[in-house]
Design an enzyme around this catalytic site. Structure first.
Site, PDB file in Angstrom:
ATOM      1  N   ASP A 160       9.681  -7.527  -3.939  1.00  0.00           N
ATOM      2  CA  ASP A 160      10.449  -7.060  -2.786  1.00  0.00           C
ATOM      3  C   ASP A 160       9.864  -7.594  -1.486  1.00  0.00           C
ATOM      4  O   ASP A 160       8.682  -7.944  -1.400  1.00  0.00           O
ATOM      5  CB  ASP A 160      10.534  -5.533  -2.764  1.00  0.00           C
ATOM      6  CG  ASP A 160       9.170  -4.845  -2.699  1.00  0.00           C
ATOM      7  OD1 ASP A 160       8.258  -5.276  -3.426  1.00  0.00           O
ATOM      8  OD2 ASP A 160       9.024  -3.890  -1.922  1.00  0.00           O
ATOM      9  N   GLU A 187       7.027  -2.400  -3.776  1.00  0.00           N
ATOM     10  CA  GLU A 187       5.649  -2.342  -3.288  1.00  0.00           C
ATOM     11  C   GLU A 187       5.620  -2.049  -1.801  1.00  0.00           C
ATOM     12  O   GLU A 187       4.765  -1.299  -1.316  1.00  0.00           O
ATOM     13  CB  GLU A 187       4.938  -3.677  -3.577  1.00  0.00           C
ATOM     14  CG  GLU A 187       3.433  -3.666  -3.283  1.00  0.00           C
ATOM     15  CD  GLU A 187       3.100  -4.000  -1.830  1.00  0.00           C
ATOM     16  OE1 GLU A 187       1.941  -3.794  -1.428  1.00  0.00           O
ATOM     17  OE2 GLU A 187       3.987  -4.460  -1.079  1.00  0.00           O
TER      18      GLU A 187
END
Length: 379
Positions: free
Chosen positions: A71, A133
């Protein structure tokens, strides 16, 4: 493909944390399948995101895990000089969202996996690509929960966050907290008949700032960090409806980024005590301040002479040991599973989260060299 070509493909997937990463994960799965490597996916509860784990080489022994997140942070409100999800090369720099943080490392890891699939490894090379994350190291936890039952966990973990390929032996932990302040509405011409929730929040925020000042002045310190002490930070606040109503509701969020040695539970309890004092001073039964932990992850603290750190130093040629202020899943692999971990990847954290984020081709080449040297060790 070379690492830069793989990075170009990875960048084309706009995997902002609020959106799905499945298209990228499917590309990675197909890429590894073409190399003869099978993957395990760990889907989130909504089926819109997934972690990916792959292992190349013998299955009955511990290997080296390359860990990274898929991400990226949003581009909202940022002014880019080129399309943020189309990689653009200018000179020796590759521009796009995620080039430094941290798809550059993922690209190098995929190249290493292809090479590993063609080598007679004696120890396995393993990949862990996670989601979410950027919003609290959330996604990787399902993989870690599964890994806890494995008889052969990874021997070492290298988290490829951008450190300019310098081995980072520590990072701060983090806890994020939402605070809801409840008051009583009234006409603003008679504010004494209400309880101003924004004032409650402001009083508590002032106490938090006082505690930050105390920590900065006399708290624990670690000179290895740029900011050598634990920090408290209020980053979001929302309250009120219109100016002539005493607000009955206000919400703010704060975080603590803490040294490994500091007790965040004690800090939170102290702030709860401050909140209780503030509510008590209102002498009102309907006033309240409530706390909710949004997410947290532990700090990483790996001994400078640990075997995984020495390995990273030998692979990169960097003898310097650093510590970083940002968090990673390394604290989870180390703290929850006991897997010695180090943070070491291409690019500079100074480029992350900004418009015109970039990684240099030299950093990618150096990362490729690091992972090629790792493969030699694994053979």
């Amino acid at each position: 493909m070379h690492s830069a070509e793989l990075l170009d493909r990875l960048i084309s997937f706009p995997t902002v944390s609020r959106d799905s990463n499945l298209a990228l994960i499917e590309f990675v799965r197909e890429w590894l399948a073409q190399c003869g490597v099978a993957c395990t996916l760990y889907l989130d509860t909504g089926g819109q995101k997934a972690n990916l784990f792959a292992s190349i080489g013998p299955t009955e022994t511990a290997g080296v895990l390359l860990s990274g997140h898929t991400d990226v942070v949003p581009i909202d409100g940022q002014r880019w000089s080129s399309a943020p999800f189309q990689m653009k090369q200018r000179g020796e720099q590759l521009y796009a969202r995620g080039t430094a943080d941290m798809k550059g490392f993922l690209a190098c890891a995929l190249r290493a996996a292809q090479l590993a699939s063609q080598r007679p490894l004696r120890l396995p090379l393993q990949l862990a690509f996670s989601y979410d994350e950027e919003v609290g190291c959330l996604g990787v936890r399902s993989l870690i929960e599964d890994m806890a039952s494995w008889s052969h966990r990874p021997r070492f973990c290298i988290v490829g966050e951008p450190t300019l390929l310098r081995p980072a032996v520590g990072h701060k932990g983090k806890i994020a907290v939402k605070v809801t302040c409840r008051g009583r509405a009234a006409h603003s011409s008679t504010p004494d008949r209400g309880i101003n929730a924004i004032h409650l929040a402001g009083d508590l925020i002032a106490r938090i700032r006082e505690r930050q000042g105390d920590i900065a002045w006399s708290g624990g310190r670690d000179p290895g960090y740029d900011v050598p002490y634990t920090t408290l930070h209020v980053g979001v606040i929302q309250g009120g409806t219109v100016l002539n109503i005493v607000p009955e509701h206000c919400v703010f969020e704060f975080e603590i980024r803490h040294l490994p040695s500091d007790d965040t539970r004690a800090m939170i309890e102290a702030i709860r005590g401050d909140a209780a004092d503030i509510v008590k001073m209102t002498s009102a039964a309907d006033a309240a301040i409530e706390f909710e932990t949004l997410h947290e992850f532990p700090a990483l603290e790996t001994a400078s002479d640990a075997e995984v750190v020495e390995l990273a130093a030998q692979l990169t040629g960097h003898r310097e040991r650093i510590k970083v202020g940002f968090g990673t899943e390394g604290g989870l692999f180390s703290g929850r599973l006991g897997i010695p971990s180090v943070v070491c990847g291409p690019g500079a954290i100074e480029q992350a989260h900004k418009p015109d984020e970039f990684v240099s081709t030299d950093q990618l080449q150096r990362c490729d060299a690091m992972l090629s040297a790792l493969l030699e060790r694994l053979c």
